[in-house]
Each structure stands twice: as C-alpha cells, then as structure tokens.
Design a protein around this motif. Structure first.
Motif, short mmCIF file in Angstrom:
data_model
loop_
_atom_site.label_atom_id
_atom_site.label_comp_id
_atom_site.label_asym_id
_atom_site.label_seq_id
_atom_site.Cartn_x
_atom_site.Cartn_y
_atom_site.Cartn_z
N UNK A 27 66.84 65.82 62.49
CA UNK A 27 67.38 64.48 62.75
C UNK A 27 66.65 63.81 63.92
N UNK A 28 66.18 64.62 64.87
CA UNK A 28 65.34 64.07 65.95
C UNK A 28 64.09 63.43 65.35
N UNK A 29 63.46 64.13 64.40
CA UNK A 29 62.22 63.64 63.80
C UNK A 29 62.45 62.36 63.01
N UNK B 293 60.59 67.24 71.16
CA UNK B 293 61.92 67.45 70.60
C UNK B 293 62.14 68.93 70.26
N UNK B 294 61.10 69.59 69.75
CA UNK B 294 61.21 71.01 69.45
C UNK B 294 61.43 71.82 70.72
N UNK C 184 49.89 60.06 66.37
CA UNK C 184 49.70 61.00 67.49
C UNK C 184 50.94 61.02 68.39
N UNK C 185 51.50 59.86 68.63
CA UNK C 185 52.71 59.78 69.44
C UNK C 185 53.86 60.51 68.75
N UNK C 186 53.99 60.35 67.44
CA UNK C 186 55.03 61.07 66.69
C UNK C 186 54.86 62.57 66.86
N UNK C 187 53.64 63.07 66.70
CA UNK C 187 53.39 64.51 66.82
C UNK C 187 53.78 65.00 68.22
N UNK C 188 53.35 64.28 69.24
CA UNK C 188 53.67 64.69 70.62
C UNK C 188 55.17 64.67 70.88
#
Length: 160
Positions: A117-119, A96-97, A87-91
């Motif tokens: 690269x942010x992801x 980042x987007x 969930x933290x990754x998705x947020x």
C-alpha cells in the motif's frame, strides 16, 4: 503540434523562481521525519485516536503524500522527466521497505501488505506531480510560442 496547427514549445525546464525549491525540500524533509516517527511509534493508536481509518488506508495516504511532496520538491528544481519519477519511485520504495522492516525494533509488526500500500501511494503521489508538470508544460506552451513579440516566428508583411 497544437490543435490550432502551431508547434508547441515545451514549458521551461529550469527551477521554479524564488524560494519554492527550498521551501518544498524543507516541507519534504519535515514530513519524512514526522512519517518516520509515526510509523515507529510503539502505540500508533495514541497518535491516531479510536476513529482512525484502516491501517492500509493510512499507508496509502501517508506514502501518497510523501511521494507527492518529494516529487514536487524534485520537480521544483527543474528537469522533471519520466525517468526522474521512476528513479524517485525506486528510492522511495526502498525507503518504505526499510521503514517497514525496522518497525519490529520498536515493538511494531512489519507487514508486506503495508509495504504494497505504501508503493501504491507513492505511485499516486508521484503520478499527480507528473500530471501537474505535464499540465503546466502544456499550458505554458502557447505562452512560450507567442514570445515577446507575439508573432511566434511568423512574419507578416509589416515585419519585412
């Protein structure tokens, strides 16, 4: 089960003691503000100098640090699980987007490869936190098993 046949007890799920949760949250907030400023500065070369690493390397490390700090702040509050990390990754990926698509408002160029690269950086940072929590839980298990009496629930003839 552990290697020596004892059943492992998980590392405590509660928050870290003392001021650490608040300190980590403050560091995460400050880093996020600095990152937003740096990614929207119209002339990043002024901030980085002529010897700066490649743009993609900067994106990877900037968001890797963000993922690591934010996930450490969340983990310090207790209850870290894989789904919390996801969930933290998705947020943070959405953040980042948004960071990337708002850069043209400041004379910068939005680039999907920068976002990629942010992801990857976020995955690395959150992954390091997840590994650290798992290691802390694994290392804490034998200590928790010993308990106050050191018998880990086993009885000896003297205990009866």
């Amino acid at each position: 089960m552990t290697n020596d046949g004892r059943r492992a007890i998980p590392f405590p799920e509660g928050p870290l003691p003392g001021p650490w949760p608040g300190v980590l949250a403050s560091i995460a907030a400050a880093y996020t503000a600095v990152l937003l400023y740096a990614t929207h500065h119209p002339r990043p070369q002024e901030l980085l100098g002529k010897e700066a690493p490649s743009d993609k390397t900067l994106h990877f490390f900037a968001y890797g640090v963000l993922g690591g700090i934010v996930s450490a702040a969340v983990a310090a509050r207790g209850g870290w699980r894989a789904r919390v990390g996801l969930a933290l990754f998705v947020l943070l990926a959405l953040f980042a987007a948004a960071d990337e698509v708002t850069q043209p408002l400041f004379g910068r160029f939005a680039d999907a490869l920068d976002w990629a690269f942010d992801e990857v950086g976020l995955l690395a940072g959150i992954g390091i936190t997840s590994a650290a929590v798992a290691l802390a839980r694994a290392r804490g298990a034998p200590q928790a098993e010993r308990g106050a009496g050191g018998s880990a629930g086993r009885t000896t003839p003297g205990d009866q």
